[in-house]
Design a protein around this motif. Sequence first.
Motif, PDB file in Angstrom:
ATOM      1  N   GLN A  51       0.817  -1.211   0.000  1.00 12.51           N
ATOM      2  CA  GLN A  51       0.000   0.000   0.000  1.00 12.51           C
ATOM      3  C   GLN A  51       0.856   1.269   0.000  1.00 12.51           C
ATOM      4  O   GLN A  51       0.487   2.270  -0.591  1.00 12.51           O
ATOM      5  N   ILE A 107       1.515   2.650  -3.364  1.00 11.84           N
ATOM      6  CA  ILE A 107       0.390   3.419  -3.918  1.00 11.84           C
ATOM      7  C   ILE A 107       0.353   4.805  -3.280  1.00 11.84           C
ATOM      8  O   ILE A 107       0.192   5.813  -3.970  1.00 11.84           O
ATOM      9  N   ARG A 117       2.745   7.060  -4.826  1.00 10.95           N
ATOM     10  CA  ARG A 117       2.277   7.519  -6.137  1.00 10.95           C
ATOM     11  C   ARG A 117       1.202   8.588  -5.971  1.00 10.95           C
ATOM     12  O   ARG A 117       1.175   9.560  -6.714  1.00 10.95           O
ATOM     13  N   VAL A 118       0.308   8.387  -4.989  1.00  2.91           N
ATOM     14  CA  VAL A 118      -0.741   9.382  -4.746  1.00  2.91           C
ATOM     15  C   VAL A 118      -0.114  10.741  -4.443  1.00  2.91           C
ATOM     16  O   VAL A 118      -0.587  11.778  -4.875  1.00  2.91           O
ATOM     17  N   ARG A 129      -9.394   5.312  -7.479  1.00  3.58           N
ATOM     18  CA  ARG A 129      -8.124   5.046  -8.161  1.00  3.58           C
ATOM     19  C   ARG A 129      -8.135   5.553  -9.597  1.00  3.58           C
ATOM     20  O   ARG A 129      -7.138   6.062 -10.104  1.00  3.58           O
ATOM     21  N   LEU A 173      -7.419   9.138  -9.942  1.00  5.47           N
ATOM     22  CA  LEU A 173      -6.005   9.442  -9.709  1.00  5.47           C
ATOM     23  C   LEU A 173      -5.098   8.837 -10.778  1.00  5.47           C
ATOM     24  O   LEU A 173      -3.890   8.981 -10.714  1.00  5.47           O
ATOM     25  N   LEU A 228      -4.474   5.658 -11.133  1.00  9.81           N
ATOM     26  CA  LEU A 228      -3.662   4.664 -10.431  1.00  9.81           C
ATOM     27  C   LEU A 228      -4.269   3.263 -10.544  1.00  9.81           C
ATOM     28  O   LEU A 228      -4.129   2.439  -9.650  1.00  9.81           O
ATOM     29  N   MET A 259      -5.344  11.479  -1.876  1.00  4.92           N
ATOM     30  CA  MET A 259      -6.156  10.382  -1.346  1.00  4.92           C
ATOM     31  C   MET A 259      -5.626   9.911   0.004  1.00  4.92           C
ATOM     32  O   MET A 259      -4.436   9.653   0.164  1.00  4.92           O
ATOM     33  N   MET A 262      -5.682   6.836   2.475  1.00  5.71           N
ATOM     34  CA  MET A 262      -5.980   5.414   2.310  1.00  5.71           C
ATOM     35  C   MET A 262      -6.415   4.782   3.621  1.00  5.71           C
ATOM     36  O   MET A 262      -6.383   5.397   4.672  1.00  5.71           O
TER      37      MET A 262
END
Lengths: 359, 286
Positions: free
Chosen positions: A258, A261, A264-265, B55, B58, B60, B97, B99
């Motif tokens: 995670q 990700i 990348r976000v 996602r 974004l 992604l 974002m 998570m």
Amino acid sequence: MASSSGPMTGPATAPSGSGPGRLTRWGKLLSRELTTVAITMFGLLAITFLIARVIPIDPVLAVVGDNARPDVYEAARLALGLDKPLWQQFAIYVGKVFTGDLGTSILTAQPVISDIKRVFPATLELATLGTLVGITFGIPLGVLAAVNQGRWPDQIARFIGLFGYSIPIFWLGLMGLLLFYAKLGWVSGPGRISIAYQDFVTPMTGVILLDAVMQGEWDAFWNGLSHLILPSAVLGMFSLAYISRMTRSFMITELQQQYVIAARVKGMSEARVIWRHALRNALVPLTTVIALSYANLLEGSVLTETIFAWPGLGRYITNGLLNADMNAVLGGTLVVGAIFIGVNLFADILGRIFDPRTR
Amino acid sequence: MSEAVVALLEVDNLKVNFHTPTGIVRAVRGLSFSLGRERLGIVGESGSGKSMTGRAILDLIPYPGEVLADRMLFRGEDLLTMPKATRRKLRGRRISMVMQDPKFSLNPVMTVGDQIAEAYRVHHKANAREARERTLAMLDAVQIREPERVYALYPHEVSGGMGQRVMIAMMLIAEPDILIADEPTSALDVTVQLQVLKILDDLVTSRGMGLIFISHDLHLVQSFCDRVIVMYGGKAMETMPAAELADPSAMSRRHPYTLGLLGCLPELGNPKGRLSTLTRDPEWLA
């Protein structure tokens, strides 16, 4: 003290990044590591000692010869301390090992310790360069394969890995000699250094390249390097294959996490996500893998050393074995074991530096 | 006048497909919505395409996924035709974002402070000292009491609630216009859930951001959001003002799927015995 509750402290007692708490934590870890090392070393000594007692080679005959009279035989037996109880013999053995006395080699008629001092630097040189080749090419190759999983860069990396792993090293060595030495003449042939340069460098560390640099003998340095390049490339190929496969699999695991990700976000570039975030995490298990493969090479690679007439540890131990030179074999075994323990300790410490969770 | 009407985000007929060896998996099949400076909830059961929608916005969606849409505009700019690199620069800076689980979404080998500062430095020209200052201020904004100390902690050294506040700080430090919160409190203890939501709400409101709040918690969405999209099987079943989720007089207007979801909820003051099971009608996806 926060450190008393161990490395996995909860949020309330979260250890601060600096201060005396951190020092005692490292001190504790180090003492725990050293205890492990001491116990392992003791086990190693016990095993080499027992092997020497179990093998069907009479150490007395090895000294006095087959035709000695009984009284000479008996005197030699007493001199070797073989009449004493086993635990006393072991204590004597341990004492001798700690003073650097590993007995005398029958083959070279030299103390085993000075033999090893002579042959080990040759192996060290080869293994270190081979591992460096493996790291420099293996890690990027593995990362590339993981990032392009299933696509052509992955296939190429897989082919290289399979090639390096499955081609017999003696064949690769011979072909390398044939092509780059005999046909093209790009590198020098077997041996560590050409005879012409042999006396240019006085052995200090025993590592020819290092000695040559320290003494400013650049011609000898380049000659030594041209001898070293082919065998270390052959060993490096093997190391590369292993390291790239492991890097690939560790990286695939990390890239699915995670936090990748999340990076990348945040808008990080893909290069930074891969090399700074994912690889940094993959380095934790990779340290152990690389250390073990390095330790394996440090034991001496008999095939490579034989083909390249490289006077290293692997050949020394093998020669000793073929000639029933037990002091040489057991001395060598002890040294190899000690190296293994040392490299493991180093990898453990490095792993802790890389992984804050294990501190 | 027309300036004010331009939505932050407009999505028309969004589709997310995964091409697998066993066929095409359609995670999102034709979702349309627009987002202003408001709190938009997306609810639905697992696999309804909530997270994939986030996602997709974004960019992604992992390989072998594919994102299709008739239109996807961020403040009037077309996201679909935008070069990848421009799209990346929007991430974190314009659309961000939060998570689900801070235990996994923070990098375990970097201090939390460095991870926040890094998010700031990708988008702003700042030296290390400035980035650190900003990070400490941001940690303060998410109500972390000793920012200096927390800055140097590793993710495993902070609690779940604190980790999620770090995550919020990391995703808001570049001051984005849209925040997607993908089940931001599901991994937290009930006691800290409200605290974290309060912080999130304050920051989103005070900065005038648009929030997409993805959740499967109907109560939470009803009390926290302005509007709600109910998703099932990658499609929007209905869109409504959040308050209507709790309004008995509006129930006659509800989609049967929404009624089904509401029927599954236990009520503290009114024990129903056996909870009803969700019935799903394939017709809804037609």
